[in-house]
Design a protein around this motif. Structure first.
Motif, short mmCIF file in Angstrom:
data_model
loop_
_atom_site.label_atom_id
_atom_site.label_comp_id
_atom_site.label_asym_id
_atom_site.label_seq_id
_atom_site.Cartn_x
_atom_site.Cartn_y
_atom_site.Cartn_z
N VAL A 14 8.76 32.56 -2.09
CA VAL A 14 8.68 31.21 -1.62
C VAL A 14 9.14 30.19 -2.82
N TRP A 15 10.21 29.62 -2.40
CA TRP A 15 10.91 28.75 -3.75
C TRP A 15 10.58 27.39 -3.33
N GLY A 54 5.65 22.27 -3.29
CA GLY A 54 5.89 20.99 -2.58
C GLY A 54 5.05 21.21 -1.41
N VAL A 55 5.33 20.12 -0.53
CA VAL A 55 4.09 20.05 0.97
C VAL A 55 4.47 21.23 1.78
N ALA A 56 5.69 21.32 2.06
CA ALA A 56 6.13 22.46 2.92
C ALA A 56 5.97 23.82 2.34
N GLY A 57 6.17 23.99 1.06
CA GLY A 57 6.38 25.26 0.33
C GLY A 57 4.91 25.58 0.42
N LEU A 65 5.45 33.32 -6.20
CA LEU A 65 5.56 31.88 -5.92
C LEU A 65 6.97 31.32 -7.06
N GLY A 66 7.69 30.39 -6.33
CA GLY A 66 8.70 30.15 -7.32
C GLY A 66 8.71 28.64 -7.21
N GLY A 67 9.24 27.86 -8.46
CA GLY A 67 9.71 26.73 -8.73
C GLY A 67 9.97 26.42 -10.20
N ARG A 68 9.75 25.04 -10.23
CA ARG A 68 10.20 24.67 -11.96
C ARG A 68 8.85 24.10 -12.85
N VAL A 81 14.17 38.74 -0.37
CA VAL A 81 14.62 37.46 0.41
C VAL A 81 14.07 36.29 -0.30
N VAL A 82 14.71 35.44 -0.19
CA VAL A 82 14.28 33.87 -0.76
C VAL A 82 14.02 33.03 0.20
N CYS A 83 13.03 32.55 0.32
CA CYS A 83 12.44 31.57 1.32
C CYS A 83 12.52 29.96 0.95
N THR A 84 13.17 29.13 0.96
CA THR A 84 13.16 27.96 0.29
C THR A 84 13.03 26.71 0.97
#
Length: 422
Positions: free
Chosen positions: A12-13, A17-20, A40-43, A87-90
């Motif tokens: 989950v990229w 965030g709100v939606a992520g 869980l993905g992000g910066r 799979v990447v879900c962004t």
């Protein structure tokens, strides 16, 4: 589901965030680590660790959630993530601004991908630049897997499949009705809307994309009989009541036409679809349709004009990262109805489908829709002849997505239309 060739089944990229966050919450509530290798993905590592801790404490069946760190401005970090997952879900938008490097990374790695974009100009760019590469790589790049545009796209597919099965022929006309709904907006959503209008004000290709009803069809097939979005109040040809233009029609109608084209026109090349807002019958209905039309026109004009667009962004719209509260999400709902008209050997028929939810359409329900689209890709629960490309939900996944939405608690129905029960 796990595939030992990749470290993770699903990333989950943009998970903080709100939606992520809502997608991550949904997936960890609906599934277990024994069934799904989820990261869980992000910066921002600190915020990701905080989310991991919260989810592990709240969810049975999850002892840990791996963290992957990357940045849209550092393509190499995205390539590493894409190579490590199936799979990447962004949820990271505006996609016009942040989405392209991740699409490139997924195609390069042969990794499936799904997102929430409603930015039709950006989808057109992805089609023109990357569709053939995605086909060659066997990467399914599936845009618009939220309220834009799963309900309209999938409900149209259900109507057409039912018509072909029951009557031996597809519907030549489909009407999509934004029946009812309540929900909030986030800063990310409004930023995406601003990006679309900004692009159309400076880019002639983006402007033409919004003007052409077939702009998301394959190159060489971007024309047809469909006149495009309704712009004025109109009497509905199937229900006989007044309707107003839908703010989602520009996106949803083009996605549906692309589904038909990608599937090699099972609904015919003269197939027409229109999305509208029904407002009632008689003089009251006409007044309501006129009011909605004027309101939509004023909003469009304000977003088209640069100074008012910037003023709305700075002083009216929520900031990125802001969104509806949990109570507001739980208090939302929506119903999308689709009617399809066709003619069989024994006469005309009308088929109806409905997709509905008892949560905010843009957040609570969208998190479930995106999550289940991702899970269909993870499990390869697919009813589609397409193994790669820049795809739509209906064309990439097909009927199994309806089963996924039902598992998530959404209402999904299809059958012959009974006007007496409207």
């Amino acid at each position: 589901m796990s595939n030992t060739d990749r470290t993770y089944d699903l990333v989950v990229w943009g998970a903080t965030g709100v939606a992520g966050r809502l997608v991550a919450e949904y997936l960890t509530e609906q599934y277990r680590s024994d069934d799904l290798s989820l990261a869980l993905g992000g910066r921002d590592e600190t915020r990701l660790r905080e989310l991991e801790t919260a989810l592990v404490e709240q969810r049975a069946g999850w002892e840990e959630l791996p963290i992957v760190i990357g940045d849209a401005t550092e393509p190499e970090s995205l390539r590493t993530i894409a190579e490590d997952t199936r799979v990447v879900c962004t949820t990271v938008g505006p996609y016009t601004k942040y989405g392209t490097p991740l699409v490139e990374a997924c195609i390069s790695a042969g990794t499936d991908y799904c997102d929430l974009t409603g930015e039709v100009n950006w989808i057109r760019e992805m089609i023109d630049r990357y569709h053939d590469d995605a086909v060659d790589a066997g990467a399914r790049i599936v845009h618009s897997c939220g309220f834009d545009s799963i309900p309209a796209d999938l409900a149209t597919l259900l109507v057409q499949s039912f018509a072909i099965d029951e009557f031996g022929t597809p519907c030549d006309l489909v009407r999509i009705y934004l029946e009812d709904g309540r929900g909030g907006v986030s800063g990310g959503t409004m930023s995406s809307i601003v990006e679309v209008f900004q692009a159309t004000s400076t880019d002639p290709i983006a402007r033409k994309t919004l003007q052409n009803p077939y702009s998301l069809a394959p190159p060489g097939e971007r024309d047809g009989v469909d006149p495009g979005v309704q712009t004025l109040p109109s009497k509905d040809p199937l229900r006989g009541e007044w309707t107003a233009p839908s703010p989602m029609a520009v996106m949803n109608e083009r996605v549906i036409r692309r589904s038909n084209a990608l599937l090699e026109y099972p609904w015919g090349r003269e197939f027409e679809c229109t999305e509208v807002v029904p407002v009632g019958s008689g003089p009251v209905g006409l007044v309501g349709a006129s009011a909605v039309t004027v309101g939509l026109g004023v909003a469009t004009a304000a977003l088209t004009f640069g100074p008012t667009r910037e003023a709305l962004r700075r002083f009216v719209f929520p900031d990125p990262g802001e969104g509806p509260t949990k109570a507001e999400i739980e208090d939302g709902y929506f119903t999308i109805r689709v009617l399809g008209r066709g003619t069989a050997t024994d006469g005309p028929f009308v088929v109806e489908s409905r997709i509905s939810a008892d949560q905010d359409p843009g957040y609570g329900a969208t998190a479930k829709m995106l999550g289940e689209a991702a899970m269909c890709l993870v499990s390869d629960e697919i009813d589609s002849p397409l193994e790669g490309g820049i795809l739509t939900p209906a064309a990439a996944i097909g009927d199994p997505l309806a089963d996924g939405l039902r598992r998530a608690g959404l209402g999904v129905e299809v059958g012959e239309w009974d006007p007496d029960q409207t």
